[in-house]
Design a protein around this motif. Structure first.
Motif, PDB file in Angstrom:
ATOM      1  N   VAL A   1       3.712   9.584 -10.966  1.00 18.27           N
ATOM      2  CA  VAL A   1       4.772   8.619 -10.423  1.00 18.27           C
ATOM      3  C   VAL A   1       4.085   7.462 -10.916  1.00 18.27           C
ATOM      4  O   VAL A   1       2.944   6.894 -10.648  1.00 18.27           O
ATOM      5  N   LEU A   2       4.940   6.651 -11.751  1.00 17.79           N
ATOM      6  CA  LEU A   2       4.649   5.405 -12.352  1.00 17.79           C
ATOM      7  C   LEU A   2       4.843   4.208 -11.380  1.00 17.79           C
ATOM      8  O   LEU A   2       4.198   3.005 -11.494  1.00 17.79           O
ATOM      9  N   GLY A   3       5.909   4.413 -10.258  1.00 17.88           N
ATOM     10  CA  GLY A   3       6.300   3.379  -9.499  1.00 17.88           C
ATOM     11  C   GLY A   3       7.428   3.743  -8.961  1.00 17.88           C
ATOM     12  O   GLY A   3       7.933   5.014  -8.765  1.00 17.88           O
ATOM     13  N   VAL A   4       8.431   2.770  -8.448  1.00 19.40           N
ATOM     14  CA  VAL A   4       9.631   3.192  -7.608  1.00 19.40           C
ATOM     15  C   VAL A   4      10.799   2.057  -7.967  1.00 19.40           C
ATOM     16  O   VAL A   4      10.417   0.932  -8.555  1.00 19.40           O
ATOM     17  N   VAL A   5      11.847   2.489  -8.011  1.00 17.23           N
ATOM     18  CA  VAL A   5      13.013   1.669  -8.197  1.00 17.23           C
ATOM     19  C   VAL A   5      13.973   1.580  -6.667  1.00 17.23           C
ATOM     20  O   VAL A   5      14.144   2.679  -6.293  1.00 17.23           O
ATOM     21  N   ASN A   6      14.161   0.439  -6.409  1.00 20.21           N
ATOM     22  CA  ASN A   6      14.833   0.283  -5.278  1.00 20.21           C
ATOM     23  C   ASN A   6      16.150  -0.305  -5.311  1.00 20.21           C
ATOM     24  O   ASN A   6      16.214  -1.376  -5.968  1.00 20.21           O
TER      25      ASN A   6
ATOM     26  N   ALA B   1       9.427   2.200   0.000  1.00 24.31           N
ATOM     27  CA  ALA B   1       9.010   2.370  -1.408  1.00 24.31           C
ATOM     28  C   ALA B   1       7.653   3.340  -1.548  1.00 24.31           C
ATOM     29  O   ALA B   1       7.249   4.022  -2.230  1.00 24.31           O
ATOM     30  N   GLY B   2       6.726   2.756  -0.410  1.00 23.33           N
ATOM     31  CA  GLY B   2       5.385   3.414  -0.276  1.00 23.33           C
ATOM     32  C   GLY B   2       5.445   4.584  -0.100  1.00 23.33           C
ATOM     33  O   GLY B   2       4.422   5.556  -0.484  1.00 23.33           O
ATOM     34  N   ILE B   3       6.302   5.308   0.673  1.00 24.94           N
ATOM     35  CA  ILE B   3       6.610   6.530   0.966  1.00 24.94           C
ATOM     36  C   ILE B   3       7.106   7.410  -0.035  1.00 24.94           C
ATOM     37  O   ILE B   3       6.523   8.532  -0.340  1.00 24.94           O
ATOM     38  N   VAL B   4       8.056   6.692  -0.835  1.00 28.90           N
ATOM     39  CA  VAL B   4       8.738   7.295  -2.157  1.00 28.90           C
ATOM     40  C   VAL B   4       7.562   7.532  -3.082  1.00 28.90           C
ATOM     41  O   VAL B   4       7.353   8.723  -4.054  1.00 28.90           O
ATOM     42  N   ALA B   5       6.553   6.436  -3.306  1.00 28.43           N
ATOM     43  CA  ALA B   5       5.517   6.530  -4.380  1.00 28.43           C
ATOM     44  C   ALA B   5       4.600   7.816  -4.059  1.00 28.43           C
ATOM     45  O   ALA B   5       3.892   8.412  -4.837  1.00 28.43           O
ATOM     46  N   VAL B   6       4.339   8.075  -2.938  1.00 25.10           N
ATOM     47  CA  VAL B   6       3.481   9.076  -2.495  1.00 25.10           C
ATOM     48  C   VAL B   6       4.173  10.706  -2.528  1.00 25.10           C
ATOM     49  O   VAL B   6       3.591  11.589  -3.184  1.00 25.10           O
ATOM     50  N   SER B   7       5.496  10.702  -2.172  1.00 22.99           N
ATOM     51  CA  SER B   7       5.923  11.946  -2.049  1.00 22.99           C
ATOM     52  C   SER B   7       6.633  12.250  -3.367  1.00 22.99           C
ATOM     53  O   SER B   7       6.597  13.509  -3.865  1.00 22.99           O
TER      54      SER B   7
ATOM     55  N   GLU C   1       0.881  -1.138  -0.039  1.00 23.87           N
ATOM     56  CA  GLU C   1      -0.022  -0.024   0.019  1.00 23.87           C
ATOM     57  C   GLU C   1       0.873   1.429   0.019  1.00 23.87           C
ATOM     58  O   GLU C   1       1.763   1.494   0.694  1.00 23.87           O
ATOM     59  N   THR C   2       0.657   2.227  -0.883  1.00 26.50           N
ATOM     60  CA  THR C   2       1.450   3.343  -0.898  1.00 26.50           C
ATOM     61  C   THR C   2       1.221   4.070   0.473  1.00 26.50           C
ATOM     62  O   THR C   2       0.167   4.352   0.831  1.00 26.50           O
ATOM     63  N   GLY C   3       2.198   4.896   0.784  1.00 26.31           N
ATOM     64  CA  GLY C   3       2.460   5.437   2.028  1.00 26.31           C
ATOM     65  C   GLY C   3       2.404   4.937   3.547  1.00 26.31           C
ATOM     66  O   GLY C   3       2.353   5.251   4.362  1.00 26.31           O
ATOM     67  N   GLN C   4       2.124   3.528   3.216  1.00 23.91           N
ATOM     68  CA  GLN C   4       2.046   2.787   4.275  1.00 23.91           C
ATOM     69  C   GLN C   4       3.116   1.656   4.471  1.00 23.91           C
ATOM     70  O   GLN C   4       3.912   1.480   5.574  1.00 23.91           O
TER      71      GLN C   4
END
Length: 223
Positions: free
Chosen positions: A146-151, A105-111, A98-101
């Motif tokens: 934001v399409l997603g994240v790279v970790n 990765a969830g934090i980056v997806a929201v911010s 879940e984004t933001g939670q």
């Protein structure tokens, strides 16, 4: 006098060591920028999304010498892991977040802003492998979307400086453009297929109309 001479020499040695470290770090960053340029050139070619993501994650680990690289894409309010390479035993990392939670990765997806974690095992936001000690997470951005994240992760502590985050972000931006190109290309193919089908139906309709006209002419003659 001897003490002053020793202090001066120590200062000179310290400056020399610092310059050597700066030179080595600059050389590493130049090498990484060169690799990023090569990867960006490779991303300009149209390719299937799964192949695109898998090849990019593998290249990050192999060529940039990190321990792990993974990518998750947005699906509604969730991040769904699509590809990863490197340290594969991530039992604590859920395939959907879940984004933001859920974690960094969830934090980056929201911010929409990248985050560097210098000591992953002592950072409560980190969810993942116990052998990982530092990480850099950046967004896949397409304009303001934001399409997603790279970790990207490393077994070394303090493996990422801000310039490393910027380099990884540059690559992530290229991946986002490649994803959009793949999406538009797929839409174009679907549109072309629809046009071909529409043209086929039109031709069948004209044929049917011609047959009906000829049949009517025959019926008129018979009558």
């Amino acid at each position: 006098i001897d003490l002053q001479f020793a202090e001066v020499m120590a200062s000179l040695v310290g400056i020399a060591l610092q310059n050597i470290m700066l030179y080595d770090r600059s050389r590493i960053h130049v090498k990484r920028l060169s690799i990023i340029a090569e990867l960006a050139a490779d991303l300009t070619a149209l390719q299937d999304v799964p192949d695109l993501l898998e090849r990019t994650m593998k290249a990050i680990v192999d060529r940039l010498e990190y321990s792990y690289a993974g990518v998750a894409l947005m699906e509604g309010n969730q991040l769904v892991v699509k590809a990863f390479f490197g340290v594969t035993d991530h039992p604590e990392t859920p395939p959907k977040m879940e984004t933001g939670q859920n974690g960094i990765a969830g934090i980056v997806a929201v911010s929409g802003e990248g985050i560097i974690v210098e000591d992953a095992q002592n950072d409560p936001r980190y969810i993942g492998n116990r052998s990982i000690n530092s990480a850099a997470v950046v967004p896949l951005r397409l304009g303001s979307r934001v399409l997603g994240v790279v970790n990207v992760e490393s077994t070394r502590r303090h493996a990422f400086l801000d310039i490393d985050r910027q380099i990884i972000q540059t690559l992530a931006d290229q991946v986002a453009v490649a994803l959009e190109n793949a999406r538009l290309y797929q839409m174009l193919q679907e549109t072309q297929s629809q046009l071909v089908e529409s043209e086929r139906l039109r031709a069948v309709g004209e044929l049917a109309a011609g047959v009906a006209h000829n049949f009517n002419n025959l019926l008129t003659s018979v009558l």
